[in-house]
Design a protein around this motif. Structure first.
Motif, short mmCIF file in Angstrom:
data_model
loop_
_atom_site.label_atom_id
_atom_site.label_comp_id
_atom_site.label_asym_id
_atom_site.label_seq_id
_atom_site.Cartn_x
_atom_site.Cartn_y
_atom_site.Cartn_z
N ARG A 96 0.85 -1.19 0.00
CA ARG A 96 0.00 0.00 0.00
C ARG A 96 0.88 1.24 0.00
O ARG A 96 1.79 1.36 0.81
N ILE A 97 0.58 2.16 -0.92
CA ILE A 97 1.37 3.38 -1.05
C ILE A 97 0.45 4.60 -0.95
O ILE A 97 -0.62 4.63 -1.56
N SER A 98 0.88 5.59 -0.19
CA SER A 98 0.16 6.86 -0.07
C SER A 98 0.88 7.92 -0.90
O SER A 98 2.10 8.11 -0.76
N GLU A 125 -1.63 -1.27 -3.99
CA GLU A 125 -2.80 -0.41 -3.72
C GLU A 125 -2.29 1.00 -3.47
O GLU A 125 -1.47 1.22 -2.57
N THR A 127 -3.30 4.95 -2.59
CA THR A 127 -4.32 5.85 -2.06
C THR A 127 -3.90 7.29 -2.31
O THR A 127 -2.79 7.69 -1.97
N ASP A 129 -3.67 10.87 -1.35
CA ASP A 129 -3.70 11.43 0.00
C ASP A 129 -2.87 12.70 0.03
O ASP A 129 -1.65 12.66 -0.15
N ILE A 135 2.43 7.14 7.75
CA ILE A 135 2.20 5.92 6.98
C ILE A 135 2.28 4.68 7.85
O ILE A 135 1.58 3.70 7.61
N TYR A 140 0.29 1.91 5.86
CA TYR A 140 0.88 1.95 4.53
C TYR A 140 2.28 1.36 4.56
O TYR A 140 2.99 1.42 5.56
N ASP A 141 2.69 0.80 3.44
CA ASP A 141 4.05 0.29 3.31
C ASP A 141 5.01 1.40 2.91
O ASP A 141 6.20 1.34 3.22
N GLY A 143 5.21 5.84 1.29
CA GLY A 143 4.55 7.08 0.89
C GLY A 143 5.45 7.83 -0.07
O GLY A 143 6.61 7.46 -0.27
N TYR A 275 9.82 4.85 3.47
CA TYR A 275 9.21 3.69 4.14
C TYR A 275 9.99 3.35 5.39
O TYR A 275 11.18 3.70 5.53
#
Length: 299
Positions: A96-98, A125, A127, A129, A135, A140-141, A143, A275
């Motif tokens: 998951r990345i923001s 995935e 998002t 943001d 994160i 999240y993994d 950003g 990260y």
């Protein structure tokens, strides 16, 4: 022991999302089932973990303690389990990345698309943001941010070279208003604002020249919470915009936009993928990072 952990993932998801509805959708379960699971966890522990109202959900003191202590540990366990699964022949995992929409469209996607074709068992995935989201706390993994605002305890990998913003307007706008000469002139212009959720205020345009730094609060008819809408409004002549130069360049080249205050727009440290250190243990994540990493053009 397994029974003791039942409901922990569901609780952490609700506590992070601050919503049973969003948490249920994220977990892929019915909301009544989620409520029953949380209630069963509270009954086993003998403490209330969440305060529920008709409009919001928030952790109690005990819930906040569980969120802060168990949450990161469970994330670490998940990361290790993913690493074990990745020891198969094919790299696999879900990440998951923001990021904001501009960095997704202009920076991440051109490299991510061929990467996903090559590694079909890796899922990503993303998002959109605009908030300065924590994160790690949000699950999240990774950003994406400009290098200058990445937290010091994070690993940061460059996605671009140095970047800058541009003040732009349409030819029709400049036909009605003289171009600003110094940033202070912007107070007399119609400007298109971007509202940032973290501060609840509009973004102050940042300038620098000969060691002088200025932050200017601008005003105008329009405020958006997305940079693409700011660009579109500028193209339609509704005012000046302050947008990433990469977004502006195609329209500057075709003449749909004109630039102002070029000598006041400095280069900043470029965009980075950042990260927590725990993510280093994942082979699939390492492949993803290398695919997105910026490499300066060779001469």
């Amino acid at each position: 022991m397994a029974d003791e952990l039942d409901g922990l993932t569901e609780f952490l998801t609700v506590a992070r999302e601050r919503s049973f509805t969003r948490a249920a959708a994220k977990l892929g379960i019915a909301q009544p089932t989620l409520s029953q699971t949380i209630r069963a966890l509270e009954d086993r522990l003998g403490v209330r973990l969440l305060i529920r109202t008709t409009r919001s959900v928030s952790p109690t003191e005990a819930g906040e303690r569980l969120l802060q202590t168990a949450g990161p540990r469970l994330d670490d366990i998940r990361a290790e389990l993913e690493a074990m699964r990745e020891l198969r022949d094919k790299p696999a995992g879900t990440f998951r990345i923001s990021a904001i929409d501009f960095t997704v469209d202009y920076i991440i996607w051109p490299k991510l698309a061929p990467f996903l074709e090559r590694y079909p068992d890796i899922k990503v995935e993303i998002t959109i943001d605009y908030a300065m989201t924590d994160i790690a706390a949000a699950g999240y993994d990774a950003g994406v941010r400009l290098g200058g605002v990445v937290a010091k305890d994070m690993i940061a990998v460059p996605l671009t070279g140095d970047s800058r913003f541009a003040v732009v307007g349409s030819p029709a706008y400049f036909a009605r208003y003289p171009a600003p000469v110094v940033p202070q002139d912007l107070t007399g212009h119609r400007c298109i604002n971007l509202r940032l959720p973290t501060y609840g205020n509009t973004y102050a345009w940042e300038f620098e020249k000969d060691g002088q730094e200025l932050r200017v609060r601008v005003d105008g008819q329009l405020v958006f919470n997305g940079i693409f809408q700011v660009l579109n409004a500028a193209l339609d002549g509704f005012g000046l915009a302050f947008i990433p130069e990469t977004m502006a360049t195609p329209h500057l080249e075709t003449g749909r936009l004109r630039r102002a205050l070029d000598d006041w727009c400095p280069y900043w440290e470029g965009y980075h993928l950042y990260y927590p250190t725990r993510r280093q243990s994942s082979p699939a994540f390492a492949l993803l990072v290398e695919a997105l990493r910026y490499r300066a053009p060779t001469v």
